[in-house]
Structure formats: C-alpha cells, structure tokens
Design an enzyme around this catalytic site. Structure first.
Site, short mmCIF file in Angstrom:
data_model
loop_
_atom_site.label_atom_id
_atom_site.label_comp_id
_atom_site.label_asym_id
_atom_site.label_seq_id
_atom_site.Cartn_x
_atom_site.Cartn_y
_atom_site.Cartn_z
CE1 TYR A 114 -3.17 -2.92 0.24
CE2 TYR A 114 -3.68 -2.31 2.49
CZ TYR A 114 -3.89 -3.12 1.38
OH TYR A 114 -4.83 -4.12 1.45
CD1 TRP A 151 -10.26 -8.34 0.72
CD2 TRP A 151 -10.90 -6.73 -0.69
NE1 TRP A 151 -10.00 -8.77 -0.56
CE2 TRP A 151 -10.38 -7.81 -1.45
CE3 TRP A 151 -11.37 -5.59 -1.37
CZ2 TRP A 151 -10.33 -7.80 -2.84
CZ3 TRP A 151 -11.32 -5.58 -2.76
CH2 TRP A 151 -10.79 -6.67 -3.47
CB ALA A 168 -19.39 -2.00 -2.85
CE LYS A 193 -18.64 8.18 -0.87
NZ LYS A 193 -17.62 8.70 0.05
CD GLN A 207 -15.56 8.62 4.83
OE1 GLN A 207 -14.54 7.93 4.85
NE2 GLN A 207 -15.97 9.21 3.72
CG ASN A 265 -18.12 3.63 8.39
OD1 ASN A 265 -19.20 4.08 8.03
ND2 ASN A 265 -17.01 3.80 7.69
P1 NDP Z 1 -14.71 0.09 2.10
O1 NDP Z 1 -15.65 -0.68 1.26
O2 NDP Z 1 -14.98 0.23 3.55
O3 NDP Z 1 -14.54 1.54 1.43
C1 NDP Z 1 -13.96 2.57 2.18
C2 NDP Z 1 -14.18 3.91 1.50
O4 NDP Z 1 -15.58 4.20 1.43
C3 NDP Z 1 -13.57 5.04 2.31
O5 NDP Z 1 -12.20 5.21 2.07
C4 NDP Z 1 -14.42 6.21 1.91
O6 NDP Z 1 -13.98 6.66 0.63
C5 NDP Z 1 -15.80 5.58 1.75
N1 NDP Z 1 -16.56 5.62 3.02
C6 NDP Z 1 -16.30 4.91 4.16
N2 NDP Z 1 -17.21 5.17 5.10
C7 NDP Z 1 -18.08 6.05 4.57
C8 NDP Z 1 -19.25 6.67 5.05
N3 NDP Z 1 -19.70 6.44 6.28
N4 NDP Z 1 -19.91 7.52 4.22
C9 NDP Z 1 -19.47 7.76 2.98
N5 NDP Z 1 -18.36 7.20 2.46
C10 NDP Z 1 -17.68 6.34 3.24
O7 NDP Z 1 -13.31 -0.60 2.07
P2 NDP Z 1 -11.92 -0.41 1.30
O8 NDP Z 1 -12.11 -0.66 -0.13
O9 NDP Z 1 -11.29 0.86 1.74
O10 NDP Z 1 -11.13 -1.63 1.92
C11 NDP Z 1 -11.00 -1.72 3.35
C12 NDP Z 1 -9.72 -2.39 3.70
O11 NDP Z 1 -9.72 -3.72 3.21
C13 NDP Z 1 -8.46 -1.79 3.10
O12 NDP Z 1 -8.00 -0.66 3.77
C14 NDP Z 1 -7.51 -2.93 3.24
O13 NDP Z 1 -7.05 -3.03 4.58
C15 NDP Z 1 -8.40 -4.12 2.91
N6 NDP Z 1 -8.31 -4.52 1.49
C16 NDP Z 1 -7.72 -5.72 1.21
C17 NDP Z 1 -7.55 -6.17 -0.06
C18 NDP Z 1 -6.88 -7.48 -0.31
O14 NDP Z 1 -6.56 -7.79 -1.46
N7 NDP Z 1 -6.64 -8.27 0.70
C19 NDP Z 1 -8.01 -5.37 -1.22
C20 NDP Z 1 -8.67 -4.14 -0.84
C21 NDP Z 1 -8.81 -3.76 0.46
P3 NDP Z 1 -14.17 8.17 0.09
O15 NDP Z 1 -14.48 9.06 1.24
O16 NDP Z 1 -12.87 8.48 -0.56
O17 NDP Z 1 -15.27 8.08 -0.91
#
Ligand code: NDP
Length: 339
Positions: A54, A207, A211, A218, A294, A298
């Site tokens: 990352y 993870w 989505a 949003k 957020q 959450n």
């Molecule tokens: P999420 O589906 O939780 O998406 C998170 C994103 O959604 C935030 O960065 C933010 O983005 C938006 N968000 C979160 N909460 C809110 C809210 N309450 N209201 C509005 N928008 C919100 O998960 P991620 O895709 O970030 O993945 C989570 C974790 O999973 C990663 O950090 C990592 O640790 C792991 N992961 C592992 C993978 C693997 O291959 N093993 C691959 C991918 C992730 P924004 O504000 O920018 O719109």
C-alpha cells in the site's frame, strides 16, 4: 465495539477493523490519516490492517506512526506480503511467496511499522510459481521466530486453502484467516470459500464491505460523484478500482436500500457493514475511511442485528446486480514455470 475470535485460535479482534489501502500515503494527508486512526481507537477498534504494497510501503509507516505510543498489547496489527515494494529497480525475487521474499517482506514490514511483531501475517495472493511447501515452511519460520503470531491468506481458492491448512498443521503453526472481498454486492465466497473455511477453522476478514463507498448510497445513478470521493480519486487509483460497481443498474438498485436502512434506524453504511457481520464465519468487516467522521459513523454497525425479513428484502432489492459466481474468487492469471 464487539470482539470475535479469529478462526480456531485464541486471538480476539474487533469486529470492525480499520484498513488503510488507497488512503494512507496516497489519497489523504498524514494528519487526516492520524485523525482517522485516533477516531478508530476512540471508538474501540483495536485491529488494524495494512500491507507492504500500500502506497509502496508508506501506508505501513503512516499507520506505525499513528499507533506509536499506544499500548502494543491492546492492538492487533495485520499486514501482508506478495507484491514488490520499495525503490526501483526491483528484481525477480521482489514478487511472490518464495522464502526469500517472505523473509525480506516481514523484516521490511516490521521496520516500516516500527514494531517487533505483527499479530497476523497474510499472503496477499497465491503464488503460482513457488512450491506451496516452501511458502508454508517460510511462514512457519516467521512464526517460530516470533515475527508474526498467526498466518492468514487473502483471495485464495478453497483448494489452495485446504492444501495450505494441511501443511500448516504439519509445521505446527496456525492458519486462521482468509481475507476476501465480500459485500452485499460481491458474494462470490459464499458457495465454496466459506464452507471450506468453516470446516477447517478459518474466519473471513472481509474487505470492501461498503463496495468502496457505493453501498453508502452517495453515488446516485446519472450524477457526478461527490468531490473528494474515491470515485474521483486518481492519486491512489480508487477511481479505477471501483469501476466495476459504478454502473447505473447497480447504483439504482443500491438507492432502493435506503428505505430498508431507514426502517432499521441506521445509515446505509452501517447497514452494509452490519450485513457482512450477520455471517458467523466473518470475524470482521475491514472498513476504510478518508475522514474521521466516517469512522465514527461506521463503528456504530457493531452489534446491529438485521431481522431475517429485512435480509430477504435486501436480496430482492439488489436482485441480479449481486455477483455470486465462485469462479471470480482469486482471479489471478494462471501461469506455468519451466521446472
Ligand atoms: P470500504 O468498502 O470500507 O470503502 C472505504 C471507503 O468508502 C472510504 O475510504 C471512503 O472513501 C468511503 N466511506 C467509508 N465510510 C463512509 C461513510 N460512512 N460515508 C461515505 N463514504 C464512506 O473498504 P476499502 O475498499 O477501503 O477496503 C477496506 C480495507 O480492506 C483496506 O483498507 C484494506 O485493509 C483491505 N483490502 C484488502 C484487499 C486485499 O486484497 N486483501 C483489497 C482491498 C482492500 P471516500 O471518502 O474516498 O469516498
């Protein structure tokens, strides 16, 4: 915040885990990253997930800095290894799960995190080129050296998990977790991965339960994404990663979830996180955040029970937009080696 056991082990983790993919070291500034980690700790999150790849190592450094000074015994820190990290030029041994890359990988992660050990060390993907025996022996040695307490995998097929589990037993260490993508919209682990893991004593740490933000509601169809949201992010590559969900039929169906969340008295984000936690093979929802508000929203998903009738309505509303094809688990290009 509730805690759950991770697989058939004695390790308990917060059922909401804070993850820093795309955000730390890329999409958000360091102060915002530290504020998000503080919000997570304040809300009772004790488990943090990162990976060496990352932000090319920077995410581990930012997380390590943000957690510095916090009682290590009270934290569970997870990282992963597979892809190349660090300055160019990179060599052939910078990728995969060879003994060399695993040993370099764990040492690099501990250095960047500023920690003596991680609680869970995960194979970020399956290595089609390295004999699994070599990989598992290297993981056993990492555990026996005290650099990681437990081992997990990410995006492995049930067959790969079964083979690794057998070897881990022989080598006297615990394979306790699988880290796949899972959300209301992406259910490809349900037919095969979850039953295999249930049988073998592994939990899922899932993870992108939101989505990547789509399930917060949003992104109404036909409208420009809100400024600053992941769907506009080119620095961390978020825009590209979430394109599979940014389709009008999916975005319209997601809007249909709002009345169900209203009836439950929660936000759409809270309902989406609670939804993955209804499955008892899921130990934790791995949630990302670009700002502390957020995180505060959450974490309230912990402990929410969704009645069966509303679970059925969620399925009806999402209909065919849900991906269920188990062949889409761990989609890596199959490859052959010469010996
Ligand atoms: P999420 O589906 O939780 O998406 C998170 C994103 O959604 C935030 O960065 C933010 O983005 C938006 N968000 C979160 N909460 C809110 C809210 N309450 N209201 C509005 N928008 C919100 O998960 P991620 O895709 O970030 O993945 C989570 C974790 O999973 C990663 O950090 C990592 O640790 C792991 N992961 C592992 C993978 C693997 O291959 N093993 C691959 C991918 C992730 P924004 O504000 O920018 O719109």
């Amino acid at each position: 915040m509730r805690h759950r056991y991770l697989g058939r082990s004695g390790l308990q983790i917060s059922e909401i885990v804070y993850g820093n993919w795309i955000t730390h070291g890329l999409q958000v500034e360091n102060e915002v990253a530290a504020d998000c980690v503080r919000a997570a700790l304040d809300a009772g999150i004790t488990t943090f997930d990162t990976a060496d790849v990352y932000a090319n190592g920077r995410a581990e450094e930012v997380l390590g800095e943000a957690l510095r000074g916090h009682r290590r015994e009270s934290l569970e820190v997870f990282t992963k290894d597979y892809w190349p990290v660090g300055p160019d030029p990179k060599g052939p041994n910078d990728t995969g799960l060879s003994r060399k890359h695993i040993m370099e990988g764990i040492n690099g992660s501990l250095r960047r995190l500023g920690m003596d050990y991680v609680d869970l060390y995960q194979a970020h993907r399956y290595d089609l080129f390295t004999p699994l025996e070599e990989t598992m022996q290297a993981f056993a040695d990492v555990v026996h050296q005290g650099k990681a307490l437990y081992i997990g995998v990410s995006e492995w097929t049930p067959e790969q998990i079964r083979a690794a589990h057998l070897l881990a037993d022989d080598l006297k260490f615990r394979l306790i977790s699988s880290q796949p993508e899972y959300s209301m919209l992406w259910r490809v682990i349900e037919p095969e991965v979850i039953p295999a893991c249930r049988e073998l004593g592994l939990s899922q740490i899932v993870w992108s339960p939101l989505a990547q933000g789509v399930l917060t509601g949003k992104y109404p169809p036909g409208q420009a994404p809100p400024p600053g949201s992941r769907a506009t992010d080119t620095k961390g590559g978020g825009k590209g990663f979430m394109s599979k969900f940014m389709k009008d039929d999916i975005l319209s169906a997601v809007q249909g979830l709002r009345p169900i969340a209203d009836e439950l008295g929660v936000t759409m984000a809270q309902m989406a996180i609670a939804w993955v936690l209804q499955n008892d093979n899921v130990a934790a929802a791995l949630v990302g955040a670009s700002r502390p508000e957020q995180v505060a929203e959450n974490v309230k998903a912990s402990g929410i029970a969704i009645p069966a009738e509303l679970m059925t309505r969620i399925d009806e509303v999402l209909g065919d937009t849900v991906e269920r094809d188990s062949a889409r688990v761990a989609t890596m290009t199959p490859a052959k080696r010469s010996i």
